[in-house]
Design a protein around this motif. Structure first.
Motif, PDB file in Angstrom:
ATOM      1  N   SER A 163      -9.995   1.388   1.671  1.00  0.00           N
ATOM      2  CA  SER A 163     -11.340   0.809   1.660  1.00  0.00           C
ATOM      3  C   SER A 163     -12.049   1.097   2.985  1.00  0.00           C
ATOM      4  O   SER A 163     -11.444   1.603   3.932  1.00  0.00           O
ATOM      5  CB  SER A 163     -11.256  -0.704   1.443  1.00  0.00           C
ATOM      6  OG  SER A 163     -10.695  -1.318   2.587  1.00  0.00           O
ATOM      7  N   ASP A 164     -13.322   0.745   3.034  1.00  0.00           N
ATOM      8  CA  ASP A 164     -14.068   0.896   4.286  1.00  0.00           C
ATOM      9  C   ASP A 164     -13.460   0.033   5.388  1.00  0.00           C
ATOM     10  O   ASP A 164     -13.401   0.440   6.539  1.00  0.00           O
ATOM     11  CB  ASP A 164     -15.540   0.510   4.086  1.00  0.00           C
ATOM     12  CG  ASP A 164     -16.296   1.532   3.258  1.00  0.00           C
ATOM     13  OD1 ASP A 164     -15.849   2.699   3.187  1.00  0.00           O
ATOM     14  OD2 ASP A 164     -17.341   1.166   2.686  1.00  0.00           O
ATOM     15  N   GLY A 165     -12.994  -1.159   5.030  1.00  0.00           N
ATOM     16  CA  GLY A 165     -12.349  -2.034   6.008  1.00  0.00           C
ATOM     17  C   GLY A 165     -11.077  -1.420   6.552  1.00  0.00           C
ATOM     18  O   GLY A 165     -10.775  -1.553   7.751  1.00  0.00           O
ATOM     19  N   ASP A 166     -10.307  -0.747   5.697  1.00  0.00           N
ATOM     20  CA  ASP A 166      -9.086  -0.069   6.156  1.00  0.00           C
ATOM     21  C   ASP A 166      -9.434   1.038   7.146  1.00  0.00           C
ATOM     22  O   ASP A 166      -8.784   1.205   8.182  1.00  0.00           O
ATOM     23  CB  ASP A 166      -8.314   0.516   4.970  1.00  0.00           C
ATOM     24  CG  ASP A 166      -7.847  -0.550   3.994  1.00  0.00           C
ATOM     25  OD1 ASP A 166      -7.481  -1.652   4.446  1.00  0.00           O
ATOM     26  OD2 ASP A 166      -7.853  -0.275   2.766  1.00  0.00           O
ATOM     27  N   ARG A 167     -10.467   1.802   6.817  1.00  0.00           N
ATOM     28  CA  ARG A 167     -10.887   2.879   7.723  1.00  0.00           C
ATOM     29  C   ARG A 167     -11.390   2.300   9.050  1.00  0.00           C
ATOM     30  O   ARG A 167     -11.118   2.845  10.118  1.00  0.00           O
ATOM     31  CB  ARG A 167     -11.967   3.731   7.050  1.00  0.00           C
ATOM     32  CG  ARG A 167     -11.408   4.685   6.017  1.00  0.00           C
ATOM     33  CD  ARG A 167     -12.484   5.595   5.437  1.00  0.00           C
ATOM     34  NE  ARG A 167     -13.242   4.965   4.383  1.00  0.00           N
ATOM     35  CZ  ARG A 167     -12.845   4.876   3.127  1.00  0.00           C
ATOM     36  NH1 ARG A 167     -11.696   5.388   2.750  1.00  0.00           N
ATOM     37  NH2 ARG A 167     -13.593   4.288   2.218  1.00  0.00           N
ATOM     38  N   GLY A 215     -11.213  10.353   5.306  1.00  0.00           N
ATOM     39  CA  GLY A 215      -9.979  10.042   4.577  1.00  0.00           C
ATOM     40  C   GLY A 215     -10.232   9.173   3.359  1.00  0.00           C
ATOM     41  O   GLY A 215     -11.096   8.297   3.371  1.00  0.00           O
ATOM     42  N   ARG A 216      -9.457   9.419   2.327  1.00  0.00           N
ATOM     43  CA  ARG A 216      -9.629   8.670   1.079  1.00  0.00           C
ATOM     44  C   ARG A 216      -8.444   7.759   0.777  1.00  0.00           C
ATOM     45  O   ARG A 216      -8.604   6.746   0.116  1.00  0.00           O
ATOM     46  CB  ARG A 216      -9.836   9.628  -0.083  1.00  0.00           C
ATOM     47  CG  ARG A 216     -11.121  10.390   0.029  1.00  0.00           C
ATOM     48  CD  ARG A 216     -11.340  11.245  -1.168  1.00  0.00           C
ATOM     49  NE  ARG A 216     -12.604  11.963  -1.021  1.00  0.00           N
ATOM     50  CZ  ARG A 216     -13.086  12.776  -1.887  1.00  0.00           C
ATOM     51  NH1 ARG A 216     -12.427  13.007  -3.001  1.00  0.00           N
ATOM     52  NH2 ARG A 216     -14.227  13.377  -1.677  1.00  0.00           N
ATOM     53  N   THR A 217      -7.266   8.137   1.208  1.00  0.00           N
ATOM     54  CA  THR A 217      -6.073   7.368   0.863  1.00  0.00           C
ATOM     55  C   THR A 217      -5.412   6.821   2.116  1.00  0.00           C
ATOM     56  O   THR A 217      -5.700   7.250   3.239  1.00  0.00           O
ATOM     57  CB  THR A 217      -5.060   8.250   0.106  1.00  0.00           C
ATOM     58  OG1 THR A 217      -4.609   9.284   0.987  1.00  0.00           O
ATOM     59  CG2 THR A 217      -5.670   8.843  -1.159  1.00  0.00           C
ATOM     60  N   PHE A 218      -4.474   5.872   1.894  1.00  0.00           N
ATOM     61  CA  PHE A 218      -3.702   5.338   3.018  1.00  0.00           C
ATOM     62  C   PHE A 218      -2.872   6.439   3.679  1.00  0.00           C
ATOM     63  O   PHE A 218      -2.653   6.430   4.883  1.00  0.00           O
ATOM     64  CB  PHE A 218      -2.784   4.204   2.541  1.00  0.00           C
ATOM     65  CG  PHE A 218      -3.508   2.912   2.341  1.00  0.00           C
ATOM     66  CD1 PHE A 218      -3.948   2.168   3.415  1.00  0.00           C
ATOM     67  CD2 PHE A 218      -3.747   2.436   1.064  1.00  0.00           C
ATOM     68  CE1 PHE A 218      -4.613   0.974   3.230  1.00  0.00           C
ATOM     69  CE2 PHE A 218      -4.411   1.251   0.859  1.00  0.00           C
ATOM     70  CZ  PHE A 218      -4.854   0.506   1.949  1.00  0.00           C
ATOM     71  N   GLY A 219      -2.421   7.405   2.893  1.00  0.00           N
ATOM     72  CA  GLY A 219      -1.654   8.524   3.440  1.00  0.00           C
ATOM     73  C   GLY A 219      -2.484   9.329   4.430  1.00  0.00           C
ATOM     74  O   GLY A 219      -1.988   9.740   5.477  1.00  0.00           O
ATOM     75  N   ASP A 220      -3.766   9.546   4.101  1.00  0.00           N
ATOM     76  CA  ASP A 220      -4.662  10.262   5.021  1.00  0.00           C
ATOM     77  C   ASP A 220      -4.793   9.507   6.340  1.00  0.00           C
ATOM     78  O   ASP A 220      -4.784  10.111   7.418  1.00  0.00           O
ATOM     79  CB  ASP A 220      -6.047  10.436   4.398  1.00  0.00           C
ATOM     80  CG  ASP A 220      -6.049  11.322   3.165  1.00  0.00           C
ATOM     81  OD1 ASP A 220      -5.105  12.127   3.008  1.00  0.00           O
ATOM     82  OD2 ASP A 220      -6.999  11.195   2.365  1.00  0.00           O
ATOM     83  N   LEU A 221      -4.904   8.202   6.238  1.00  0.00           N
ATOM     84  CA  LEU A 221      -5.079   7.387   7.445  1.00  0.00           C
ATOM     85  C   LEU A 221      -3.780   7.292   8.251  1.00  0.00           C
ATOM     86  O   LEU A 221      -3.811   7.296   9.489  1.00  0.00           O
ATOM     87  CB  LEU A 221      -5.576   5.987   7.071  1.00  0.00           C
ATOM     88  CG  LEU A 221      -6.916   5.922   6.331  1.00  0.00           C
ATOM     89  CD1 LEU A 221      -7.263   4.481   6.011  1.00  0.00           C
ATOM     90  CD2 LEU A 221      -8.021   6.579   7.124  1.00  0.00           C
ATOM     91  N   ALA A 239       0.844  -1.194   0.000  1.00  0.00           N
ATOM     92  CA  ALA A 239       0.000   0.000   0.000  1.00  0.00           C
ATOM     93  C   ALA A 239       0.880   1.246   0.000  1.00  0.00           C
ATOM     94  O   ALA A 239       1.757   1.401   0.845  1.00  0.00           O
ATOM     95  CB  ALA A 239      -0.897  -0.001   1.223  1.00  0.00           C
ATOM     96  N   THR A 240       0.651   2.116  -0.959  1.00  0.00           N
ATOM     97  CA  THR A 240       1.372   3.386  -1.013  1.00  0.00           C
ATOM     98  C   THR A 240       0.472   4.474  -0.447  1.00  0.00           C
ATOM     99  O   THR A 240      -0.756   4.320  -0.412  1.00  0.00           O
ATOM    100  CB  THR A 240       1.764   3.729  -2.465  1.00  0.00           C
ATOM    101  OG1 THR A 240       0.570   3.889  -3.231  1.00  0.00           O
ATOM    102  CG2 THR A 240       2.628   2.629  -3.068  1.00  0.00           C
ATOM    103  N   PRO A 241       1.059   5.592  -0.011  1.00  0.00           N
ATOM    104  CA  PRO A 241       0.237   6.658   0.576  1.00  0.00           C
ATOM    105  C   PRO A 241      -0.835   7.224  -0.359  1.00  0.00           C
ATOM    106  O   PRO A 241      -1.850   7.737   0.097  1.00  0.00           O
ATOM    107  CB  PRO A 241       1.254   7.740   0.941  1.00  0.00           C
ATOM    108  CG  PRO A 241       2.550   7.025   1.092  1.00  0.00           C
ATOM    109  CD  PRO A 241       2.489   5.876   0.124  1.00  0.00           C
TER     110      PRO A 241
END
Length: 143
Positions: free
Chosen positions: A10-14, A45-51, A3-5
Motif C-alpha cells: 500500500s501507499d502506507g507501506d511505501r 514498487g508494487r509488492t512487498f518483495g520489491d520493497l 505479508a508475502t513477497p
C-alpha cells in the motif's frame, strides 16, 4: 495474515520504507545518490518483495516511534504579511488625516471640521478589518 513477497504493498507501506531509507541516509549508511535511486524505486514498487529488496542490505529500524509518513511538521499560519498590510493601511489613513487636517487648519481653522469625513468612514472600515480580519485570504481557494 503475514505479508508475502508477492502481496501488493500500500501507499502506507511505501511511506514506511521511504522513512526507513531517510533514517539510514541520515545515519550515513546511504549516500544521497543511493537514497534518491532507492526512493524512486520505493514509489515504483508494487509488492512487498520489491520493497524488501531495497532494504535487504540495511539493518532494521523501529519506525513505530517515528511518523509513518514523510510529511513536514504543520506550520503555523503566517500572519506577518497581514500585519504589514494593516500597518500600511493605518499609515495611509494617518497620512491622509494629517494632510487634510493641515489643509483645514491653514484655510478654515475654527470652522467646520470637514476632515472627519475622511477620517471617520475610512477609520471605521480599518478598525473592523483590524479587529475581525478581512477573511479574503482563503476566499476562492480550494482546500
Amino acid at each position: 495474515m503475514a505479508a508475502t513477497p508477492d502481496m501488493r504493498a500500500s501507499d502506507g507501506d511505501r511511506d514506511r520504507v521511504a522513512a526507513a531509507l531517510r533514517e539510514h541516509c541520515a545515519e550515513g549508511r546511504l549516500t544521497m545518490d543511493e537514497f534518491n535511486e532507492r526512493l524512486e524505486l520505493v514509489y515504483a514498487g508494487r509488492t512487498f518483495g520489491d520493497l524488501q529488496k531495497l532494504t535487504a542490505d540495511l539493518p532494521d529500524i523501529d519506525l513505530r516511534a517515528r511518523p509513518a509518513t514523510a510529511q513536514p511538521p504543520a506550520k503555523r499560519p503566517d500572519h506577518k504579511g497581514d500585519d504589514k498590510g494593516l500597518r500600511a493601511a493605518w499609515g495611509a489613513w494617518a497620512t491622509a488625516v494629517a494632510v487634510t487636517s493641515v489643509i483645514w487648519a491653514l484655510t478654515d481653522f475654527g470652522g467646520y471640521f470637514w476632515p472627519m469625513w475622511v477620517a471617520g468612514p475610512w477609520g471605521a472600515i480599518l478598525l473592523v478589518s483590524t479587529l475581525f480580519g478581512s477573511g479574503s485570504k482563503n476566499d476562492g481557494k480550494k482546500r
